[in-house]
Design an enzyme around this catalytic site. Structure first.
Site, mmCIF file in Angstrom:
data_model
loop_
_atom_site.group_PDB
_atom_site.id
_atom_site.type_symbol
_atom_site.label_atom_id
_atom_site.label_comp_id
_atom_site.label_asym_id
_atom_site.label_seq_id
_atom_site.Cartn_x
_atom_site.Cartn_y
_atom_site.Cartn_z
ATOM 1 N N LYS A 1 -14.236 -0.053 -13.258
ATOM 2 C CA LYS A 1 -14.565 -1.378 -12.741
ATOM 3 C C LYS A 1 -15.157 -2.277 -13.825
ATOM 4 C CE LYS A 1 -13.076 -0.946 -8.551
ATOM 5 N NZ LYS A 1 -11.950 -1.781 -8.068
ATOM 6 N N ASP B 1 0.849 -1.187 0.000
ATOM 7 C CA ASP B 1 0.000 0.000 0.000
ATOM 8 C C ASP B 1 0.888 1.241 0.000
ATOM 9 O OD1 ASP B 1 -2.381 1.653 0.266
ATOM 10 O OD2 ASP B 1 -3.338 -0.137 1.095
ATOM 11 N N ASP C 1 3.324 2.587 -4.986
ATOM 12 C CA ASP C 1 2.563 3.639 -5.646
ATOM 13 C C ASP C 1 2.059 3.025 -6.937
ATOM 14 O OD1 ASP C 1 1.571 5.751 -7.074
ATOM 15 O OD2 ASP C 1 3.417 6.939 -7.043
ATOM 16 N N VAL C 2 0.767 2.697 -6.977
ATOM 17 C CA VAL C 2 0.249 1.939 -8.118
ATOM 18 C C VAL C 2 0.206 2.753 -9.410
ATOM 19 C CG1 VAL C 2 -1.088 0.355 -6.686
ATOM 20 C CG2 VAL C 2 -2.173 2.451 -7.557
ATOM 21 N N TYR D 1 -15.465 5.739 -12.030
ATOM 22 C CA TYR D 1 -15.368 4.522 -11.227
ATOM 23 C C TYR D 1 -16.076 3.362 -11.933
ATOM 24 C CZ TYR D 1 -15.647 1.420 -7.169
ATOM 25 O OH TYR D 1 -15.549 0.346 -6.316
#
Length: 260
Positions: A167, A45, A71-72, A163
């Site tokens: 998804k 995370d 850090d994605v 969002y």
């Protein structure tokens, strides 16, 4: 007898699981389930405080856990998580992609910045992690990837345009990767939660929205984060889930059933 049978079906002893977003509410519950099933869990995370706290919780009862900062939005950062896990444990058998952000506004008020941020964290990061860890799993002899989708993977909910799009993309991407990896020993599936109050969605849960959600959810309540664990253990189990790939499990109190 029952305990030994369940352990043989769902036990994860000797396996290493990386949970990206593991310091969050939902990610934390998934980490707990994996640890209880016997896996070593790497909590990945953004903040060190969050990771340290999660690892402390996971190891209190004798579980095995460590953490890596990630850090994605950075491919290199995701690569570093894998490298650290391999250095520590030799290989990674399980990846859970659970990091996510959200924002609510009317469509005409949505900004490019919000769109780019949400798509980067919720979708591009999943693509990159699946690619990075998937290559490792194939070379190491197999594994399981579980991506966290949403009821918005199926339904375009109002005021969360980016969002919902992200998804929906996660579910489609999971199916697509599953086809390519199916003969390479790596299974890829998706869990689609319903409404589970967490950091990224509390701001959008106005009284009006809560009322709408309850009217659309046959079980008439929010989900509890622990209620995602069963689906996860099924999908990552090399025994119980060995013939399951390219699919999704809705954990939503009947929300999608009511809509479909």
């Amino acid at each position: 007898m029952v305990e030994s049978y369940l352990k043989s079906m769902f036990g994860l002893e000797g396996q290493t699981a990386v949970v990206i977003g593991g310091a969050g509410v939902l990610g934390g519950a998934l980490c707990q389930g994996l640890v209880q099933a016997g896996a070593h869990v790497v909590v990945a995370d953004l903040t060190e405080d969050g990771c340290r706290k999660r690892v402390e919780e996971l190891t209190q009862g004798g579980g095995s856990a460590s953490y890596s900062l990630v850090d994605v939005t950075s491919r290199k950062s995701i690569e570093d998580v894998l490298a650290a896990a391999v250095q520590q444990k030799g290989r990674v058998q399980i990846l859970v992609n659970c990091a996510g952000v959200n924002a609510a506004n009317d469509f005409l008020e949505a900004t490019d910045a919000d769109w780019d941020r949400i798509l980067t964290i919720n979708l591009r990061a999943v693509f990159q992690a699946c690619q990075i860890f998937g290559r490792h799993m194939i070379e190491a002899g197999g594994g399981a990837i579980v991506n966290i989708g949403s009821v918005t993977s199926h339904l375009p909910l109002s005021r969360v345009f980016a969002y919902s799009a992200s998804k929906s993309g996660v579910l489609n991407l999971s199916r697509n990767i599953a086809q390519e990896f199916a003969t390479k020993g790596v299974r890829v599936n998706c869990i689609c939660p319903g409404f589970f109050p967490a950091e990224q969605n509390r701001r959008v849960l106005t009284p009006e929205r809560i009322d709408s959600i309850m009217r659309g959810t046959p079980m008439k309540r929010f989900g509890e984060s622990e209620e995602l664990i069963g689906a996860l253990l099924l999908l990552v189990s090399p025994v119980a889930g060995q013939f399951i790939t390219g699919t999704h499990i809705n954990v939503d109190g009947g929300f999608t059933a009511a809509w479909f």
